[in-house]
Design a protein around this motif. Structure first.
Motif, PDB file in Angstrom:
ATOM      1  N   PRO A  37     -10.209   8.379  -1.448  1.00 53.23           N
ATOM      2  CA  PRO A  37      -9.486   8.480  -0.170  1.00 53.23           C
ATOM      3  C   PRO A  37     -10.441   8.265   0.996  1.00 53.23           C
ATOM      4  N   LEU A  38     -10.025   7.451   1.954  1.00 49.73           N
ATOM      5  CA  LEU A  38     -10.899   7.078   3.069  1.00 49.73           C
ATOM      6  C   LEU A  38     -11.405   8.301   3.820  1.00 49.73           C
ATOM      7  N   ILE A  39     -10.514   9.262   4.063  1.00 51.97           N
ATOM      8  CA  ILE A  39     -10.877  10.519   4.714  1.00 51.97           C
ATOM      9  C   ILE A  39     -10.154  11.650   3.984  1.00 51.97           C
ATOM     10  N   HIS A  40     -10.548  12.892   4.269  1.00 55.60           N
ATOM     11  CA  HIS A  40      -9.896  14.039   3.647  1.00 55.60           C
ATOM     12  C   HIS A  40      -8.748  14.532   4.510  1.00 55.60           C
ATOM     13  N   ASN A  41      -7.704  13.717   4.594  1.00 54.07           N
ATOM     14  CA  ASN A  41      -6.486  14.140   5.274  1.00 54.07           C
ATOM     15  C   ASN A  41      -5.305  13.472   4.579  1.00 54.07           C
ATOM     16  N   PRO A  42      -4.588  14.217   3.733  1.00 56.53           N
ATOM     17  CA  PRO A  42      -3.516  13.640   2.918  1.00 56.53           C
ATOM     18  C   PRO A  42      -2.431  12.919   3.710  1.00 56.53           C
ATOM     19  N   LEU A  43      -2.027  13.454   4.872  1.00 58.73           N
ATOM     20  CA  LEU A  43      -0.955  12.827   5.639  1.00 58.73           C
ATOM     21  C   LEU A  43      -1.392  11.485   6.227  1.00 58.73           C
ATOM     22  N   GLU A  44      -2.621  11.411   6.680  1.00 59.20           N
ATOM     23  CA  GLU A  44      -3.113  10.142   7.219  1.00 59.20           C
ATOM     24  C   GLU A  44      -3.278   9.108   6.105  1.00 59.20           C
ATOM     25  N   ILE A  45      -3.686   9.543   4.930  1.00 61.03           N
ATOM     26  CA  ILE A  45      -3.803   8.636   3.787  1.00 61.03           C
ATOM     27  C   ILE A  45      -2.429   8.063   3.431  1.00 61.03           C
ATOM     28  N   LYS A  46      -1.405   8.920   3.462  1.00 61.80           N
ATOM     29  CA  LYS A  46      -0.040   8.453   3.182  1.00 61.80           C
ATOM     30  C   LYS A  46       0.427   7.472   4.252  1.00 61.80           C
ATOM     31  N   ARG A  47       0.082   7.734   5.513  1.00 63.34           N
ATOM     32  CA  ARG A  47       0.492   6.847   6.606  1.00 63.34           C
ATOM     33  C   ARG A  47      -0.153   5.471   6.455  1.00 63.34           C
ATOM     34  N   LEU A  48      -1.421   5.444   6.083  1.00 62.21           N
ATOM     35  CA  LEU A  48      -2.112   4.162   5.892  1.00 62.21           C
ATOM     36  C   LEU A  48      -1.479   3.367   4.749  1.00 62.21           C
ATOM     37  N   ALA A  49      -1.099   4.083   3.692  1.00 59.53           N
ATOM     38  CA  ALA A  49      -0.474   3.408   2.552  1.00 59.53           C
ATOM     39  C   ALA A  49       0.911   2.870   2.917  1.00 59.53           C
ATOM     40  N   LYS A  50       1.675   3.664   3.652  1.00 58.00           N
ATOM     41  CA  LYS A  50       3.039   3.270   4.006  1.00 58.00           C
ATOM     42  C   LYS A  50       3.077   2.161   5.051  1.00 58.00           C
ATOM     43  N   ASN A  51       2.292   2.315   6.103  1.00 56.23           N
ATOM     44  CA  ASN A  51       2.371   1.384   7.236  1.00 56.23           C
ATOM     45  C   ASN A  51       1.503   0.140   7.079  1.00 56.23           C
ATOM     46  N   TYR A  52       0.388   0.285   6.347  1.00 53.62           N
ATOM     47  CA  TYR A  52      -0.561  -0.827   6.272  1.00 53.62           C
ATOM     48  C   TYR A  52      -0.893  -1.262   4.852  1.00 53.62           C
ATOM     49  N   ASN A  53      -0.197  -0.651   3.880  1.00 53.80           N
ATOM     50  CA  ASN A  53      -0.386  -1.032   2.483  1.00 53.80           C
ATOM     51  C   ASN A  53      -1.831  -0.845   2.019  1.00 53.80           C
ATOM     52  N   VAL A  54      -2.522   0.128   2.617  1.00 54.10           N
ATOM     53  CA  VAL A  54      -3.898   0.434   2.204  1.00 54.10           C
ATOM     54  C   VAL A  54      -3.850   1.635   1.269  1.00 54.10           C
ATOM     55  N   ASN A  55      -4.041   1.379  -0.012  1.00 54.98           N
ATOM     56  CA  ASN A  55      -4.037   2.441  -1.010  1.00 54.98           C
ATOM     57  C   ASN A  55      -5.459   2.706  -1.475  1.00 54.98           C
ATOM     58  N   TYR A  56      -5.615   3.696  -2.333  1.00 57.99           N
ATOM     59  CA  TYR A  56      -6.959   3.951  -2.838  1.00 57.99           C
ATOM     60  C   TYR A  56      -6.949   4.122  -4.355  1.00 57.99           C
ATOM     61  N   VAL A  57      -8.106   3.882  -4.949  1.00 55.78           N
ATOM     62  CA  VAL A  57      -8.313   4.120  -6.370  1.00 55.78           C
ATOM     63  C   VAL A  57      -9.457   5.123  -6.496  1.00 55.78           C
TER      64      VAL A  57
END
Length: 258
Positions: free
Chosen positions: A13-33
């Motif tokens: 995860p880019l940063i330690h904030n679950p809601l922001e990680i979800k927003r990046l995935a939803k709005n910008y299709n940036v997911n993590y492995v």
């Protein structure tokens, strides 16, 4: 941005904030492995998380021939460089921090030898037999007061100790501000990911002086907390986005003004 990031992932995860990680995935299709092995062959870009990654993983990424976007925080890069340099000079390395935190895993990996020791307190430090020449660094989000206990012990008990203050300036300032605010407040709300080290440090400081709550979103707010309270102090971890802070402030106003 969504189109450009279609074939991109972050490693961890880019940063330690679950809601922001979800927003990046939803709005910008940036997911993590969570591992290099899970990077699909169609992925063209890999973003290195702000906490950094182990040196061997960075080498593996280079071998995959993908575009690497290094988002490692400059304050995290510094202890990596120090550990590499001081270990080459054959100093024992003492790292003040959480051995399970991704930042520390990355920093440890830059040592050229195996005499790297990670501790959280003096009791752990006393169990280690160190050489006479020691270099020490700290996790960037730790409390300076706790790091000083480690360095003070080392200086009193060993011949040569090279102390590097690698706690970031923003961490100092946030912790001091929370301490000052909590002394005056009846209640403190700390906003951020519960897996965030710097956010937990802010919460630990706040609760020394006032009733305090660590929350990730506005749904966790309990109106009962504010009954009989006059001053509410609010602070947030470094990885907490402004939009979330504003949302929680609005919710607090709603439950306290009605």
């Amino acid at each position: 941005m969504a189109e450009n990031s279609k074939n991109a992932v972050t490693l961890g995860p880019l940063i330690h904030n679950p809601l922001e990680i979800k927003r990046l995935a939803k709005n910008y299709n940036v997911n993590y492995v969570d591992s290099i092995e899970k990077i699909d062959k169609n992925i063209k870009r890999v973003i290195v998380r702000t906490h950094g990654i182990p040196k061997k993983d960075l080498q593996k990424l280079k071998e995959k021939k993908v575009e690497i976007i290094d988002a490692t925080c400059p304050f995290v890069k510094k202890p990596q460089e120090i550990v590499e340099e001081m270990s080459r000079l054959e100093y024992d390395i003492v790292i003040f921090g959480d051995i399970n935190h991704p930042e520390i895993k990355g920093v440890m990996s830059y040592s050229v030898h195996e005499r790297v020791f990670v501790v959280l307190d003096i009791d752990e430090l006393k169990k280690i037999k160190l050489k006479e020449h020691i270099a020490t660094v700290a996790q960037t989000t730790r409390k300076i007061q706790d790091y000083l206990k480690i360095t003070d012990y080392l200086i009193k008990n060993y011949k040569e100790v090279r102390v590097f203050n690698t706690i970031c300036n923003a961490t100092f300032e946030n912790q001091d501000a929370v301490r000052a605010l909590a002394k005056d407040a009846d209640i403190m709300i700390i906003i951020g990911g519960k897996n965030s080290s710097n956010t937990k440090q802010l919460y630990n400081i706040a609760k020394e002086y006032a009733q305090s709550h660590l929350i990730e979103n506005e749904k966790e707010i309990n109106p009962e907390w504010f009954k009989g309270k006059k001053l509410c102090g609010i602070s947030a971890g470094a990885s907490t986005p402004e939009w979330l802070v504003e949302k929680i402030i609005s919710k607090i106003k709603e439950v306290t003004w009605n």
